[in-house]
Design an enzyme around this catalytic site. Structure first.
Site, short mmCIF file in Angstrom:
data_model
loop_
_atom_site.label_atom_id
_atom_site.label_comp_id
_atom_site.label_asym_id
_atom_site.label_seq_id
_atom_site.Cartn_x
_atom_site.Cartn_y
_atom_site.Cartn_z
N ARG A 99 -1.14 -21.49 3.61
CA ARG A 99 -0.82 -20.13 4.06
C ARG A 99 0.03 -20.15 5.32
NH1 ARG A 99 -6.62 -17.90 4.49
NH2 ARG A 99 -7.21 -20.09 4.31
N GLU A 124 -3.15 -1.57 -2.48
CA GLU A 124 -2.27 -2.57 -3.10
C GLU A 124 -1.25 -1.95 -4.04
OE1 GLU A 124 -5.64 -2.68 -3.07
OE2 GLU A 124 -6.03 -4.32 -1.66
N PHE A 155 -6.49 -8.81 -5.72
CA PHE A 155 -6.17 -7.41 -5.47
C PHE A 155 -4.70 -7.10 -5.73
CE2 PHE A 155 -9.59 -8.84 -2.53
CZ PHE A 155 -10.61 -8.44 -3.36
N HIS A 180 -5.45 -17.11 -2.27
CA HIS A 180 -6.80 -17.17 -2.81
C HIS A 180 -6.88 -17.13 -4.33
CE1 HIS A 180 -7.49 -16.42 1.38
NE2 HIS A 180 -8.79 -16.59 1.26
N ASP A 218 -16.91 -16.64 -1.12
CA ASP A 218 -16.76 -15.21 -1.43
C ASP A 218 -17.22 -14.89 -2.86
OD1 ASP A 218 -15.93 -14.03 0.91
OD2 ASP A 218 -13.79 -14.22 0.49
N ARG A 261 -5.86 -21.64 -1.14
CA ARG A 261 -6.55 -21.42 0.13
C ARG A 261 -6.78 -22.69 0.96
NH1 ARG A 261 -12.10 -21.33 1.60
NH2 ARG A 261 -12.47 -20.06 3.45
C1 LIG Z 1 -9.28 -3.90 -3.41
C2 LIG Z 1 -9.54 -4.77 -2.24
N1 LIG Z 1 -8.53 -5.07 -1.39
C3 LIG Z 1 -8.75 -5.90 -0.36
C4 LIG Z 1 -9.98 -6.45 -0.13
C5 LIG Z 1 -10.20 -7.42 1.01
N2 LIG Z 1 -11.00 -6.82 2.07
C6 LIG Z 1 -12.33 -7.05 2.16
S1 LIG Z 1 -13.05 -6.22 3.41
C7 LIG Z 1 -11.58 -5.53 3.89
C8 LIG Z 1 -11.54 -4.59 5.04
C9 LIG Z 1 -12.49 -3.48 4.86
O1 LIG Z 1 -12.45 -2.58 5.90
P1 LIG Z 1 -13.52 -1.43 5.95
O2 LIG Z 1 -13.54 -0.73 4.63
O3 LIG Z 1 -13.23 -0.59 7.13
O4 LIG Z 1 -14.88 -2.22 6.07
P2 LIG Z 1 -15.84 -2.42 7.35
O5 LIG Z 1 -15.06 -2.13 8.58
O6 LIG Z 1 -16.94 -1.45 7.17
O7 LIG Z 1 -16.30 -3.83 7.27
C10 LIG Z 1 -10.55 -5.97 3.04
C11 LIG Z 1 -9.14 -5.59 3.18
C12 LIG Z 1 -11.00 -6.13 -1.05
N3 LIG Z 1 -12.23 -6.66 -0.93
N4 LIG Z 1 -10.77 -5.29 -2.08
#
Ligand SMILES: Cc1ncc(C[n+]2csc(CCOP(=O)(O)OP(=O)(O)O)c2C)c(N)n1
Ligand SMILES: [Mg+2]
Lengths: 267, 311
Positions: free
Chosen positions: B6, B54, B79, B105, B113, B163
């Site tokens: 990456r 996305e 995603f 990933h 995960d 990854r």
């Molecule tokens: C469709 C999708 N896109 C990206 C992700 C990767 N991802 C996991 S957590 C996250 C951030 C989430 O932020 P938030 O909803 O504010 O969660 P919190 O702050 O409550 O942890 C991302 C981008 C995912 N799990 N699913």
């Protein structure tokens, strides 16, 4: 129940799980914990002896990465032995990195792909209405998650289908992975948007105040789904994790673990 | 020393940021995961974070391309390929838009995960789309070449970014020609065709075979589409058995692409890959063992085919 002490205990469980796993999401687990506590200890009809009980209330943790908080509560309620918490994210564990309903007793739905859980939950609520069942469906979303288009499709459909047996709770901690919501992608007046879509909207000023959360969960509205916006602190309970987006998904190393445990009253 | 794929991706983007004024980088709240945050730091004005959205990012990228720009859209494969599949199909590919998709990933090396995040089907899904070209680099040096090459090509390209940190097995002088696989090691008895991380395991399997006097060729398929038919047919004429190795489901992926070319050829054939299963939580090395993505399994398949053909 002594909520304060239970909260500390569960916070320690979360930190220990993620430490033992070598990975996981501390920030979002700690911000959602108190919401899930009120749901599982006070509000939801559930039966740990009978996790698949047909008439139970359902919880879909749409922000699935915060599952350590859910697992800690489920273990405490007796859905599975507490020792199993330390197998989180390990090969063969029933506790997967993201919720897997086919593996974990008490988990109502697979999540991990943001946006999908909220939609599944709304579908569950529609199913309940169709079957004339009176259970309630809850879902918790993240504020970053609310950027997904799916959330707004649910905003429409849940109001359209008058899902008054459906409650969406927003864990509004202001942060996501790449920074604050405002820096990454502003979510605007999210309460106003849900209200305009026809939802019963309730604001919880302190998403770590058990009484305030409980009160909000009691305020339903005939023929409308309910949206509860809880103002929370990402990393709540561990001073150096609080309000720091860097703690979204960072590995907890030994010194960090010890420092966090000390703050949480552990050994 | 093992290095990050990456980081190599981000370094290549930064290089492009300096040399190609058309390049822009799009993210979906995973800049700290794909490492494009390093590009953002240097070129904040060339970086656009769409938040966790996305589908909007992918169609947005197509919009950028319509303005004559060269967008690289990054997120995790699940995603990007998953959530935004139809956007990739109907906007990026059907319209033949000049969009570069660089998703991290893939596969089970995602680790803890778990199955929801382990994309074991991206090659199959991307492969069936007309206009799409697919690069699956095996090391950081090759990653950079894939990025530079993608930026020069017209039309959709998917780059698969693994990854784990890995050792470099290619160097600056190794050619990177889209659609032309590279022979990493010559051999006469059996040929192991591998892609991505599995090239490393293929080399280990070849070492073991050599200890037993079996001469094994190893070919690195950095391009999955277009697949190097000439190389596959040439090897089919030379060796007695071909084994493919990929960190991906065996249904429709790299091994299937090779099998489509080999159909009707007189050569033994077997695939190493994930057998119609979802992934799960675990450490990458444990999962590679659990799913049979190991030098031992490649070695076993080679031996099995050779014994059938009488050696
Ligand atoms: C469709 C999708 N896109 C990206 C992700 C990767 N991802 C996991 S957590 C996250 C951030 C989430 O932020 P938030 O909803 O504010 O969660 P919190 O702050 O409550 O942890 C991302 C981008 C995912 N799990 N699913
Ligand atoms: Mg958040």
């Amino acid at each position: 129940m002594d909520y304060q002490n239970k909260e500390k205990e569960l916070q320690r469980d979360i930190i220990k799980m993620i430490y033992e796993a070598g990975s996981g999401h501390a920030g979002g687990s700690l911000s959602v914990l108190d919401i899930l506590m009120v749901l599982y200890y006070d509000v939801m009809k559930t039966d740990p002896e009978n996790p698949d009980w047909e008439d139970r209330d359902r919880l879909v943790l749409s922000k699935g990465h915060a599952c350590p908080a859910l697992y800690a509560i489920l273990a405490d309620r007796g859905y599975f032995p507490k020792e199993e918490l330390w197998t989180l994210r390990k090969l063969g564990s029933r506790l997967q990195g993201h919720p897997d309903a086919n593996k974990t007793p008490g988990v109502d739905c697979n999540t991990g792909s943001l946006g999908q859980g909220a939609s599944i939950a709304a579908g569950m609520a529609m199913g309940a209405k169709y079957l004339k069942k009176d259970y309630h469906v809850y879902t918790v979303i993240g504020d970053g998650e609310s950027q997904e288009g799916m959330i707004w499709e649910v905003a429409m459909s849940a109001a359209h289908f008058k899902l008054d047996n459906f409650t969406m709770i927003l864990d509004h901690n202001g942060l996501q992975i790449d920074g604050s919501n405002d820096d990454v992608m502003g979510i605007g007046d999210i309460c106003g948007k849900f209200a305009a879509s026809g939802w019963n909207v309730i604001r919880v000023k302190d998403g770590h105040d058990f009484d305030e959360i409980r009160l909000a969960l009691g305020q339903r509205c005939d023929k409308k789904p309910t949206f509860i916006c809880c103002e929370t602190v990402k990393g709540h309970g561990v001073s150096f994790m609080e309000n720091d987006y860097g703690w979204h998904g960072k590995t907890i190393d030994t010194p960090t673990y010890e420092a966090a445990m000390k703050e949480l009253g552990g050994r | 020393m093992a290095e990050s794929m990456r980081t190599a991706y981000a370094e290549a983007l930064i290089e492009l940021g300096k040399t190609n004024e058309k390049v822009v980088v799009l993210d979906a709240d995973l800049g700290h995961t794909t490492m494009t945050c390093a590009f953002q730091e240097q070129f904040p004005e060339k970086h656009f974070n769409f938040g966790i959205a996305e589908e909007n990012m992918i169609c947005g990228a197509a919009g950028f391309s319509k303005a004559g720009l060269v967008p690289f859209a990054s997120t995790m494969a699940m995603f990007g390929m998953g959530r935004a599949f139809e956007q990739i199909r109907n906007t990026v590919c059907y319209m033949n838009a000049n969009v570069k998709l660089a998703f991290s990933h893939p596969g089970i090396s995602v680790g803890a995960d778990g199955g929801s995040h382990q994309t074991v089907e991206d090659l199959a899904v991307m492969r069936c789309l007309p206009h799409m070209r697919i690069f699956a680099p095996c090391d950081p040096v090759e990653m950079k070449k894939a990025v530079f090459t993608a930026a020069r090509m017209e039309g959709p390209v998917y780059i698969r970014i693994s990854r784990p940190d890995v050792e470099n097995i290619t160097d600056e002088n190794t050619p990177f020609i889209p659609g032309k696989a590279n022979i990493v090691r010559n051999g006469e008895d059996v040929c192991i065709m591998a892609t991505g991380l599995m090239v490393h395991d293929a080399l280990k399997a070849a070492d073991r075979l050599e200890e037993e006097g079996i001469s094994a060729a190893v070919v690195n398929f950095h391009t999955i589409k277009p697949i190097d038919k000439d190389m596959i047919l040439q090897m089919a004429g030379r060796v007695r058995a071909i084994v493919t190795a990929e960190e991906h489901t065996v249904l429709g992926g790299f091994g299937s692409a090779v099998a489509e070319v080999l159909c009707g050829q007189n050569v033994g054939f077997a695939m190493v890959g994930i057998e119609d299963r979802f992934g799960q939580s675990g450490q990458p090395e444990e999962l590679f063992r659990e799913y049979g993505l190991t030098p031992e399994n490649i070695y076993d398949k080679c031996k099995m085919l050779l014994s059938k053909s009488g050696k």
